[in-house]
Scaffold this motif. Sequence first.
Motif, short mmCIF file in Angstrom:
data_model
loop_
_atom_site.label_atom_id
_atom_site.label_comp_id
_atom_site.label_asym_id
_atom_site.label_seq_id
_atom_site.Cartn_x
_atom_site.Cartn_y
_atom_site.Cartn_z
N GLU A 206 0.63 -1.21 0.02
CA GLU A 206 -0.02 -0.03 0.10
C GLU A 206 1.11 1.23 0.05
O GLU A 206 0.57 2.17 -0.72
N PHE A 207 1.87 1.31 0.75
CA PHE A 207 2.90 2.36 0.80
C PHE A 207 3.56 2.78 -0.38
O PHE A 207 3.56 4.06 -1.13
N ILE A 208 4.10 1.76 -1.03
CA ILE A 208 4.37 1.87 -2.41
C ILE A 208 3.40 2.33 -3.43
O ILE A 208 3.88 3.11 -4.41
N ASP A 209 2.29 1.74 -3.46
CA ASP A 209 1.17 2.25 -4.45
C ASP A 209 0.83 3.75 -4.27
O ASP A 209 0.70 4.46 -5.14
N ILE A 210 0.93 4.34 -3.07
CA ILE A 210 0.58 5.52 -2.70
C ILE A 210 1.91 6.41 -3.36
O ILE A 210 1.42 7.51 -3.92
N ALA A 211 3.08 5.86 -3.13
CA ALA A 211 4.05 6.90 -3.86
C ALA A 211 4.31 6.95 -5.18
O ALA A 211 4.23 7.88 -5.73
N LEU A 215 3.33 10.39 -7.92
CA LEU A 215 4.16 10.61 -9.27
C LEU A 215 3.66 10.20 -10.62
O LEU A 215 4.23 10.46 -11.43
N TRP A 216 2.58 10.07 -10.55
CA TRP A 216 1.84 9.24 -11.76
C TRP A 216 1.96 10.47 -13.09
O TRP A 216 2.38 10.26 -14.19
N LYS A 222 6.29 12.54 -19.78
CA LYS A 222 7.63 12.05 -20.33
C LYS A 222 6.98 10.60 -20.95
O LYS A 222 7.93 9.93 -21.43
N ASN A 223 6.04 10.23 -20.72
CA ASN A 223 5.31 8.98 -21.03
C ASN A 223 6.33 7.88 -20.56
O ASN A 223 6.64 6.66 -21.14
N ILE A 224 6.53 8.03 -19.31
CA ILE A 224 7.62 7.11 -18.40
C ILE A 224 6.56 5.85 -17.90
O ILE A 224 5.65 6.35 -17.05
N LYS A 225 6.90 5.03 -18.05
CA LYS A 225 6.17 3.59 -17.44
C LYS A 225 6.84 3.12 -16.01
O LYS A 225 7.90 2.79 -16.18
N PHE A 226 6.03 3.08 -15.06
CA PHE A 226 6.30 2.63 -13.79
C PHE A 226 6.02 1.03 -14.04
O PHE A 226 5.20 0.70 -14.35
N VAL A 227 7.08 0.23 -13.63
CA VAL A 227 7.37 -1.15 -13.62
C VAL A 227 7.47 -1.75 -12.19
O VAL A 227 8.50 -2.04 -11.91
N VAL A 247 12.17 9.46 1.12
CA VAL A 247 13.24 8.85 0.49
C VAL A 247 12.81 8.13 -0.80
O VAL A 247 13.42 8.27 -1.84
N LEU A 248 11.56 7.36 -0.87
CA LEU A 248 11.22 6.52 -1.93
C LEU A 248 10.78 7.65 -3.18
O LEU A 248 10.99 7.49 -4.26
#
Length: 362
Positions: A206-211, A215-216, A222-227, A247-248
């Motif tokens: 959940e913590f990572i999903d929020i981060a 930043l979406w 820049k059409n950058i994809k999160f994987v 930090v994240l």
Amino acid sequence: MINNILAVLVHSSNKKTLDILSSILSGDDIKVTTVATNKDIKEAFENENFDIFICQNDPLEKETEQLVSTFLSHYHSMLTCKIGDEENLGDFNCDFFIRTKDLSDEHNLQVLLRNVITFAKKQRIQSELAALLLHDLRSPAQSIIGYLELLEKEIFGELNDGQHQILQNAVTLSDRLIYLLEELSQIYRFEQKDFALNISRIQLREFIDIALRTLWVQADKKNIKFVPQIAKDLPVISADGLALERVLINLLTNAIKFSPEKGTVRIYVDKSENYLGEPSIRFRIADSGEGIPTERLNAIFDKYYRLKADRRQTKGMGLGLYISKLIVEAHGGQIGVYNNREGGSTFYFTLPLSPYVKREPT
């Protein structure tokens, strides 16, 4: 008000050495704590902030070396002084070195220790004056922003397009100044141990999903994809959620900034072990940029890195990374970076499942 009492921690397995050093150092403006064992060192560092650490290495046991090195990474402003033979300096760096033979020359030893104390006092005064200056600068800077915003809203009369643009630029620059002052203040608090981690239980997925959601928009421009590649069996961890989020987000922001259009940023989180073999959680953020020059990898987390290196190449990799390092180390973790064979770089940090946490200041 500046605190004039210096806290000195003295370590030696030799009781006679402890007595000699304690006798010379004791005074109205110096508080001396002596320790002889690894357990004593650990308890001392966990319960008090020290300005100076004096250690006799003859030579130090490997376990003691590792313990001291770990705690020194948490005390960035503490001065260190070793007493020993030059061939037995050990693995951790020191600010001052006193030879073993000087222990038998009381007058010479007094002079050497007095120089260390004098230097520490000057450093303390400069550091606390800097903190006062940062505090005093914040209020007028915020007032300037307030006045600029009043002008921009045409409270005192209409403005043309050029005047609006100038005021908008002035507000933007003032906001950056406030942000810089806040970062410098946070660095001071971390380095002086004038802070306490607000520990809570964190669900990592959940913590990572929020981060990532935060930043979406920045990545989408820049059409950058999160994987994300998050392990399924991650435990709930104890950490300071807001500090860890900083930090994240800082590492993800850098990854976006240095990845090309239509690039990819990969996020790996899994269970691992730290350098002591303790169970840890490992975070890795891999960008698809050009990577970092090999000669600069060791300096990337340095507080003065942006001043030493080319500004164009290090934009955004200054105080943010240094603060990230302080936060991770305050949790008892490690942070680093390496270049990927396929291109780009990977920033990583680890958090022990049972982190070292500094007690709140009293």
